[in-house]
Design a protein around this motif. Sequence first.
Motif, PDB file in Angstrom:
ATOM      1  N   LEU A 299       0.945  -1.190   0.146  1.00 35.31           N
ATOM      2  CA  LEU A 299      -0.108   0.108  -0.037  1.00 35.31           C
ATOM      3  C   LEU A 299       0.816   1.213   0.021  1.00 35.31           C
ATOM      4  N   VAL A 300       1.974   1.053   0.749  1.00 36.19           N
ATOM      5  CA  VAL A 300       2.745   2.431   0.619  1.00 36.19           C
ATOM      6  C   VAL A 300       3.393   2.374  -0.598  1.00 36.19           C
ATOM      7  N   GLU A 301       3.955   1.696  -1.250  1.00 35.27           N
ATOM      8  CA  GLU A 301       4.212   1.574  -2.628  1.00 35.27           C
ATOM      9  C   GLU A 301       3.401   2.311  -3.429  1.00 35.27           C
ATOM     10  N   LEU A 302       2.326   1.777  -3.419  1.00 38.00           N
ATOM     11  CA  LEU A 302       1.087   2.303  -4.449  1.00 38.00           C
ATOM     12  C   LEU A 302       0.895   3.651  -4.312  1.00 38.00           C
ATOM     13  N   PHE A 303       0.901   4.358  -3.175  1.00 37.74           N
ATOM     14  CA  PHE A 303       0.878   5.834  -3.025  1.00 37.74           C
ATOM     15  C   PHE A 303       2.278   6.339  -3.305  1.00 37.74           C
ATOM     16  N   GLY A 304       3.448   5.688  -3.389  1.00 44.56           N
ATOM     17  CA  GLY A 304       4.606   6.025  -3.714  1.00 44.56           C
ATOM     18  C   GLY A 304       4.830   6.101  -5.203  1.00 44.56           C
ATOM     19  N   MET A 305       3.901   5.149  -5.984  1.00 48.35           N
ATOM     20  CA  MET A 305       4.115   5.066  -7.479  1.00 48.35           C
ATOM     21  C   MET A 305       3.256   6.360  -7.887  1.00 48.35           C
ATOM     22  N   VAL A 306       2.144   6.550  -7.112  1.00 49.45           N
ATOM     23  CA  VAL A 306       1.704   8.005  -7.670  1.00 49.45           C
ATOM     24  C   VAL A 306       2.468   9.309  -7.495  1.00 49.45           C
ATOM     25  N   PHE A 307       3.454   9.245  -6.627  1.00 47.81           N
ATOM     26  CA  PHE A 307       4.372  10.138  -6.525  1.00 47.81           C
ATOM     27  C   PHE A 307       5.395  10.158  -7.522  1.00 47.81           C
ATOM     28  N   TYR A 308       5.986   8.966  -7.767  1.00 53.09           N
ATOM     29  CA  TYR A 308       6.614   8.743  -9.024  1.00 53.09           C
ATOM     30  C   TYR A 308       6.143   9.086 -10.413  1.00 53.09           C
ATOM     31  N   LEU A 309       4.934   9.163 -10.458  1.00 54.73           N
ATOM     32  CA  LEU A 309       4.366   9.406 -11.725  1.00 54.73           C
ATOM     33  C   LEU A 309       4.623  10.876 -11.995  1.00 54.73           C
ATOM     34  N   ARG A 310       4.691  11.542 -10.786  1.00 54.45           N
ATOM     35  CA  ARG A 310       4.960  12.971 -11.087  1.00 54.45           C
ATOM     36  C   ARG A 310       6.509  13.425 -11.110  1.00 54.45           C
ATOM     37  N   TRP A 311       6.944  12.839 -10.141  1.00 54.20           N
ATOM     38  CA  TRP A 311       8.244  13.007  -9.757  1.00 54.20           C
ATOM     39  C   TRP A 311       9.599  12.732 -10.856  1.00 54.20           C
ATOM     40  N   LEU A 312       9.301  11.499 -11.423  1.00 51.72           N
ATOM     41  CA  LEU A 312      10.438  10.978 -12.274  1.00 51.72           C
ATOM     42  C   LEU A 312      10.497  11.710 -13.570  1.00 51.72           C
ATOM     43  N   PRO A 313       9.454  11.691 -14.384  1.00 53.95           N
ATOM     44  CA  PRO A 313       9.433  12.332 -15.583  1.00 53.95           C
ATOM     45  C   PRO A 313       9.402  13.853 -15.538  1.00 53.95           C
ATOM     46  N   HIS A 314       8.783  14.558 -14.593  1.00 54.63           N
ATOM     47  CA  HIS A 314       8.868  15.866 -14.450  1.00 54.63           C
ATOM     48  C   HIS A 314      10.228  16.723 -13.573  1.00 54.63           C
ATOM     49  N   ARG A 315      10.688  15.613 -12.757  1.00 55.35           N
ATOM     50  CA  ARG A 315      11.819  16.353 -12.045  1.00 55.35           C
ATOM     51  C   ARG A 315      13.180  15.559 -12.116  1.00 55.35           C
ATOM     52  N   LEU A 316      13.215  14.228 -11.532  1.00 54.04           N
ATOM     53  CA  LEU A 316      14.395  13.641 -11.718  1.00 54.04           C
ATOM     54  C   LEU A 316      14.784  13.221 -12.846  1.00 54.04           C
ATOM     55  N   PHE A 317      14.150  12.737 -13.837  1.00 51.79           N
ATOM     56  CA  PHE A 317      14.516  12.379 -15.188  1.00 51.79           C
ATOM     57  C   PHE A 317      13.916  13.261 -16.082  1.00 51.79           C
ATOM     58  N   LYS A 318      13.921  14.651 -15.761  1.00 51.89           N
ATOM     59  CA  LYS A 318      13.147  15.247 -16.845  1.00 51.89           C
ATOM     60  C   LYS A 318      13.791  15.637 -18.140  1.00 51.89           C
ATOM     61  N   SER A 319      13.166  15.632 -19.257  1.00 52.44           N
ATOM     62  CA  SER A 319      13.852  15.622 -20.666  1.00 52.44           C
ATOM     63  C   SER A 319      14.334  17.158 -20.695  1.00 52.44           C
ATOM     64  N   PRO A 320      15.308  17.520 -21.302  1.00 51.87           N
ATOM     65  CA  PRO A 320      15.629  18.890 -21.530  1.00 51.87           C
ATOM     66  C   PRO A 320      14.612  19.530 -22.461  1.00 51.87           C
ATOM     67  N   PRO A 321      14.640  20.859 -22.217  1.00 57.53           N
ATOM     68  CA  PRO A 321      13.640  21.466 -23.107  1.00 57.53           C
ATOM     69  C   PRO A 321      14.202  21.471 -24.694  1.00 57.53           C
ATOM     70  N   VAL A 322      13.284  21.468 -25.595  1.00 59.92           N
ATOM     71  CA  VAL A 322      13.658  21.281 -27.144  1.00 59.92           C
ATOM     72  C   VAL A 322      14.232  22.690 -27.627  1.00 59.92           C
ATOM     73  N   ALA A 323      15.170  22.624 -28.316  1.00 58.21           N
ATOM     74  CA  ALA A 323      15.887  23.905 -28.881  1.00 58.21           C
ATOM     75  C   ALA A 323      14.787  24.347 -30.110  1.00 58.21           C
ATOM     76  N   VAL A 324      14.640  25.695 -29.800  1.00 61.68           N
ATOM     77  CA  VAL A 324      13.794  26.285 -31.219  1.00 61.68           C
ATOM     78  C   VAL A 324      14.686  26.734 -32.197  1.00 61.68           C
TER      79      VAL A 324
END
Length: 324
Positions: A299-324
């Motif tokens: 159960l703790v892990e499932l709530f942690g995965m909800v946090f991961y879904l925001r944290w990993l792609p948007h913070r920890l493994f955030k893609s660099p901005p695309v150059a224009v």
Amino acid sequence: MSRLTLERQQVWIYLAAIVCGLALGSVAPNVAPRFETLLWPVLAALLYTTFVQVPLLHVRDAFRDRRFVLATLLGNFVLIPLVVWLILQWLPVDPALRLGVLLVLLVPCTDWFITFTQLGRGNTARAIAVTPLNLLLQLLLLPLYLWLMLPAADFSAALKTEEMLPAALALIGLPLVAAALTERWFEAKTERAVWRERLGWWPVPLLAVVVFLIAGAQVGTVLDAGPVLLTVLPVFVGFLLVAALLALGLTQWLRLPLEVGRTLAFSLGTRNSFVVLPFALALPAGWETTVVVIVFQSLVELFGMVFYLRWLPHRLFKSPPVAV
């Protein structure tokens, strides 16, 4: 409702199942023996429907991306066990609690790891490919880890009971063999693939039934385990943070793409709680806390995965901005 929607809402489904199980077990304690009897076939069905989703016959596919495989093996089977061993030094000297922590944290996930990888912008193909390798290695290495980390007296008392090992191994082995045979049947004709999709709907409701039965059968243990659960809560939360940081370090060291790094983080952060449940449920009397700790971690892990879904792609493994 789509299958993806069902999997997104699974944490609330499991919480509702536990609350209902505790309520029923409190008002009708005589249901406990019946629930314990029902638990084994339901758990076997859960394991079968989950193993069917794992490409058991395609272990060799995992080795196509050697850097990712190296990162997964180092993370799941070297670094994570070291982290768990360090955690063990800070836990109370309670054999049932320690065994629960060991069982649930030493084995990488093989089911919702893939779902959360997909939701968290990881590489789903890599996740699917490495899953059978993770499953086979954890079944082989778990006894070794427990032997190394548990005191000899606790290991003998808990894990060498003659009635326990055959029952637990049969409950895992039979669904595993049945799933491998089913996969071979699927692959014999392409039109049979639809049955894999249909069986893929079942793990979430079956796991909900499992936790309902456990809560109803172990209501006294669950209610008495409040202090124990408060003890392990920061351990499980801290584990999720450390797992993600380990994944980041391995990703940078091996120069993995960001989406593969996210996949690695989900692999290190998710644990295979229901696969070790048969071992916990087959323990002798006096070890019931082990089961409660395992269910609580999931159960703790499932709530942690909800946090991961925001944290990993948007913070920890955030893609660099695309150059224009």
